[in-house]
Write a protein that holds these residues in place. Structure first.
Motif, PDB file in Angstrom:
ATOM      1  N   LYS A  88       0.865  -1.277   0.031  1.00  0.00           N
ATOM      2  CA  LYS A  88       0.096  -0.119  -0.135  1.00  0.00           C
ATOM      3  C   LYS A  88       1.018   1.118  -0.077  1.00  0.00           C
ATOM      4  O   LYS A  88       1.860   1.398   0.771  1.00  0.00           O
ATOM      5  CB  LYS A  88      -0.913  -0.093   1.317  1.00  0.00           C
ATOM      6  CG  LYS A  88      -2.029   0.925   1.135  1.00  0.00           C
ATOM      7  CD  LYS A  88      -3.027   0.659   2.499  1.00  0.00           C
ATOM      8  CE  LYS A  88      -4.255   1.389   2.564  1.00  0.00           C
ATOM      9  NZ  LYS A  88      -5.039   1.272   3.453  1.00  0.00           N
ATOM     10  N   ARG A  89       0.677   1.922  -1.031  1.00  0.00           N
ATOM     11  CA  ARG A  89       1.558   3.180  -0.915  1.00  0.00           C
ATOM     12  C   ARG A  89       3.022   3.175  -1.175  1.00  0.00           C
ATOM     13  O   ARG A  89       3.740   3.839   0.007  1.00  0.00           O
ATOM     14  CB  ARG A  89       0.945   4.540  -0.148  1.00  0.00           C
ATOM     15  CG  ARG A  89      -0.529   4.846  -0.445  1.00  0.00           C
ATOM     16  CD  ARG A  89      -1.092   5.839   0.524  1.00  0.00           C
ATOM     17  NE  ARG A  89      -1.254   5.497   2.057  1.00  0.00           N
ATOM     18  CZ  ARG A  89      -2.081   4.987   2.459  1.00  0.00           C
ATOM     19  NH1 ARG A  89      -3.184   4.693   1.551  1.00  0.00           N
ATOM     20  NH2 ARG A  89      -2.189   4.462   3.994  1.00  0.00           N
ATOM     21  N   GLY A  90       3.579   2.053  -1.571  1.00  0.00           N
ATOM     22  CA  GLY A  90       5.012   1.971  -1.515  1.00  0.00           C
ATOM     23  C   GLY A  90       5.236   1.402  -0.274  1.00  0.00           C
ATOM     24  O   GLY A  90       6.767   1.577   0.092  1.00  0.00           O
ATOM     25  N   ARG A  91       4.728   0.904   0.588  1.00  0.00           N
ATOM     26  CA  ARG A  91       4.950   0.154   1.627  1.00  0.00           C
ATOM     27  C   ARG A  91       4.313  -1.249   1.931  1.00  0.00           C
ATOM     28  O   ARG A  91       3.532  -1.411   1.186  1.00  0.00           O
ATOM     29  CB  ARG A  91       4.570   0.698   2.878  1.00  0.00           C
ATOM     30  CG  ARG A  91       5.408   2.504   3.077  1.00  0.00           C
ATOM     31  CD  ARG A  91       4.810   3.158   4.196  1.00  0.00           C
ATOM     32  NE  ARG A  91       5.405   4.470   4.166  1.00  0.00           N
ATOM     33  CZ  ARG A  91       6.818   4.594   4.791  1.00  0.00           C
ATOM     34  NH1 ARG A  91       7.291   3.696   5.714  1.00  0.00           N
ATOM     35  NH2 ARG A  91       7.440   5.873   4.935  1.00  0.00           N
ATOM     36  N   VAL A  92       5.144  -2.125   2.751  1.00  0.00           N
ATOM     37  CA  VAL A  92       4.408  -3.394   3.108  1.00  0.00           C
ATOM     38  C   VAL A  92       3.897  -3.393   4.417  1.00  0.00           C
ATOM     39  O   VAL A  92       4.733  -2.640   5.283  1.00  0.00           O
ATOM     40  CB  VAL A  92       5.290  -4.494   2.504  1.00  0.00           C
ATOM     41  CG1 VAL A  92       5.350  -4.517   1.054  1.00  0.00           C
ATOM     42  CG2 VAL A  92       6.354  -4.535   3.244  1.00  0.00           C
ATOM     43  N   LEU A  93       2.958  -4.159   4.623  1.00  0.00           N
ATOM     44  CA  LEU A  93       2.454  -4.407   6.037  1.00  0.00           C
ATOM     45  C   LEU A  93       3.577  -5.494   6.810  1.00  0.00           C
ATOM     46  O   LEU A  93       3.232  -6.509   6.106  1.00  0.00           O
ATOM     47  CB  LEU A  93       1.113  -4.875   6.179  1.00  0.00           C
ATOM     48  CG  LEU A  93       0.551  -5.043   7.367  1.00  0.00           C
ATOM     49  CD1 LEU A  93       0.299  -3.657   8.168  1.00  0.00           C
ATOM     50  CD2 LEU A  93      -1.004  -5.590   7.161  1.00  0.00           C
ATOM     51  N   ARG A 129       0.644  -8.308  18.246  1.00  0.00           N
ATOM     52  CA  ARG A 129       1.392  -7.231  19.397  1.00  0.00           C
ATOM     53  C   ARG A 129       1.288  -6.008  18.524  1.00  0.00           C
ATOM     54  O   ARG A 129       0.874  -5.140  19.121  1.00  0.00           O
ATOM     55  CB  ARG A 129       2.361  -7.898  19.783  1.00  0.00           C
ATOM     56  CG  ARG A 129       2.897  -6.671  20.842  1.00  0.00           C
ATOM     57  CD  ARG A 129       4.218  -7.502  21.765  1.00  0.00           C
ATOM     58  NE  ARG A 129       4.424  -6.759  22.890  1.00  0.00           N
ATOM     59  CZ  ARG A 129       5.278  -5.871  23.138  1.00  0.00           C
ATOM     60  NH1 ARG A 129       6.196  -5.574  21.774  1.00  0.00           N
ATOM     61  NH2 ARG A 129       5.576  -5.424  24.390  1.00  0.00           N
ATOM     62  N   ALA A 130       1.761  -5.869  17.329  1.00  0.00           N
ATOM     63  CA  ALA A 130       1.795  -4.470  16.748  1.00  0.00           C
ATOM     64  C   ALA A 130       1.994  -4.804  15.051  1.00  0.00           C
ATOM     65  O   ALA A 130       1.855  -5.969  14.647  1.00  0.00           O
ATOM     66  CB  ALA A 130       2.958  -3.817  17.053  1.00  0.00           C
ATOM     67  N   PHE A 131       1.920  -3.748  14.574  1.00  0.00           N
ATOM     68  CA  PHE A 131       2.046  -3.650  13.305  1.00  0.00           C
ATOM     69  C   PHE A 131       2.527  -2.708  12.595  1.00  0.00           C
ATOM     70  O   PHE A 131       2.529  -1.580  13.229  1.00  0.00           O
ATOM     71  CB  PHE A 131       0.796  -4.332  11.875  1.00  0.00           C
ATOM     72  CG  PHE A 131      -0.341  -3.426  12.188  1.00  0.00           C
ATOM     73  CD1 PHE A 131      -1.417  -3.938  13.000  1.00  0.00           C
ATOM     74  CD2 PHE A 131      -0.528  -2.217  11.363  1.00  0.00           C
ATOM     75  CE1 PHE A 131      -2.528  -3.230  12.952  1.00  0.00           C
ATOM     76  CE2 PHE A 131      -1.680  -1.746  11.420  1.00  0.00           C
ATOM     77  CZ  PHE A 131      -2.693  -2.029  12.267  1.00  0.00           C
ATOM     78  N   ALA A 132       3.252  -2.611  11.380  1.00  0.00           N
ATOM     79  CA  ALA A 132       4.044  -1.375  10.913  1.00  0.00           C
ATOM     80  C   ALA A 132       3.791  -1.716   9.384  1.00  0.00           C
ATOM     81  O   ALA A 132       4.016  -2.730   8.797  1.00  0.00           O
ATOM     82  CB  ALA A 132       5.266  -1.385  11.253  1.00  0.00           C
ATOM     83  N   ILE A 170       9.780  -6.207  -4.352  1.00  0.00           N
ATOM     84  CA  ILE A 170       8.555  -6.647  -4.083  1.00  0.00           C
ATOM     85  C   ILE A 170       7.553  -5.355  -4.220  1.00  0.00           C
ATOM     86  O   ILE A 170       6.471  -5.600  -4.983  1.00  0.00           O
ATOM     87  CB  ILE A 170       8.468  -7.135  -2.802  1.00  0.00           C
ATOM     88  CG1 ILE A 170       9.199  -8.430  -2.318  1.00  0.00           C
ATOM     89  CG2 ILE A 170       6.955  -7.112  -2.006  1.00  0.00           C
ATOM     90  CD1 ILE A 170       9.031  -8.914  -0.968  1.00  0.00           C
ATOM     91  N   ILE A 171       7.985  -4.262  -3.797  1.00  0.00           N
ATOM     92  CA  ILE A 171       7.360  -2.951  -4.087  1.00  0.00           C
ATOM     93  C   ILE A 171       7.087  -2.743  -5.343  1.00  0.00           C
ATOM     94  O   ILE A 171       5.861  -2.209  -5.815  1.00  0.00           O
ATOM     95  CB  ILE A 171       8.085  -1.754  -3.295  1.00  0.00           C
ATOM     96  CG1 ILE A 171       8.082  -1.902  -1.884  1.00  0.00           C
ATOM     97  CG2 ILE A 171       7.566  -0.369  -3.803  1.00  0.00           C
ATOM     98  CD1 ILE A 171       6.763  -1.946  -1.244  1.00  0.00           C
ATOM     99  N   HIS A 172       7.953  -3.034  -6.396  1.00  0.00           N
ATOM    100  CA  HIS A 172       8.018  -2.593  -7.642  1.00  0.00           C
ATOM    101  C   HIS A 172       7.482  -3.539  -8.688  1.00  0.00           C
ATOM    102  O   HIS A 172       7.157  -3.352  -9.819  1.00  0.00           O
ATOM    103  CB  HIS A 172       9.171  -1.921  -8.179  1.00  0.00           C
ATOM    104  CG  HIS A 172       9.449  -0.890  -7.636  1.00  0.00           C
ATOM    105  ND1 HIS A 172      10.415  -0.705  -6.486  1.00  0.00           N
ATOM    106  CD2 HIS A 172       9.186   0.685  -7.694  1.00  0.00           C
ATOM    107  CE1 HIS A 172      10.347   0.611  -5.976  1.00  0.00           C
ATOM    108  NE2 HIS A 172       9.699   1.185  -6.624  1.00  0.00           N
ATOM    109  N   LEU A 173       7.138  -4.697  -8.220  1.00  0.00           N
ATOM    110  CA  LEU A 173       6.472  -5.884  -8.981  1.00  0.00           C
ATOM    111  C   LEU A 173       5.084  -5.617  -9.517  1.00  0.00           C
ATOM    112  O   LEU A 173       4.251  -4.920  -8.563  1.00  0.00           O
ATOM    113  CB  LEU A 173       6.400  -7.471  -8.204  1.00  0.00           C
ATOM    114  CG  LEU A 173       7.805  -7.872  -7.761  1.00  0.00           C
ATOM    115  CD1 LEU A 173       7.355  -9.055  -6.821  1.00  0.00           C
ATOM    116  CD2 LEU A 173       8.128  -8.345  -9.289  1.00  0.00           C
ATOM    117  N   THR A 174       4.937  -5.917 -10.825  1.00  0.00           N
ATOM    118  CA  THR A 174       3.542  -5.599 -11.314  1.00  0.00           C
ATOM    119  C   THR A 174       2.590  -6.871 -11.586  1.00  0.00           C
ATOM    120  O   THR A 174       3.460  -8.009 -11.548  1.00  0.00           O
ATOM    121  CB  THR A 174       3.550  -4.656 -12.328  1.00  0.00           C
ATOM    122  OG1 THR A 174       4.424  -5.324 -13.485  1.00  0.00           O
ATOM    123  CG2 THR A 174       4.214  -3.259 -12.150  1.00  0.00           C
TER     124      THR A 174
END
Length: 135
Positions: free
Chosen positions: A14-19, A100-103, A131-135
């Protein structure tokens, strides 16, 4: 005899980031970071499993989930066969139900987190920037 466990994991972009999610205390790999997912139930496909796990753990519905890679990792007491999926969640926001948390992390930030060994192996193999740039 070594136990083989079939597991799925979602690499949600999402928006150039991963969870990433931090495992709770009291579970294996406690407090380490992972990509959300879980064990396949009998008769369940990997695609159905990852969709179910993300609903249960994060309260989100995956969009356009597609296989990313697979790997096997040997822990001292078991071998885990992980099916990683690349997915999105649109405008939904994940809810912390089990973790416990996520980022949300961007390429270059993964070194700031201690990952479960299998998740770390996947990141080393593919790389977060790719990974971020895979389509």
């Amino acid at each position: 005899m070594r136990v083989m466990i079939e597991v799925t994991a979602a690499v949600i972009r999402k928006r150039g980031r991963v969870l990433i999610c931090q495992r709770p205390e009291g579970k294996s790999c406690a407090l380490l970071w992972e990509f959300p997912g879980g064990k396949l139930e009998p008769g369940e496909s990997a695609a159905d499993c990852i969709a179910r796990e993300c609903r249960e753990e994060l309260g989100v519905t995956l969009e356009s989930a597609m296989p990313l890679t697979e790997l096997a990792h040997e822990y001292p007491d078991r071998t885990v066969h992980l099916h990683f999926f690349l997915a999105g969640i649109g405008a939904q926001e994940p809810q912390r139900k089990e973790h416990r948390a996520f980022a949300w992390i961007a390429p270059g930030e993964e070194g700031n987190y201690a990952f479960c060994p299998a998740d770390a192996a996947m990141l080393a193999r593919i790389g977060l920037d790719r990974i971020i740039h895979l389509t």
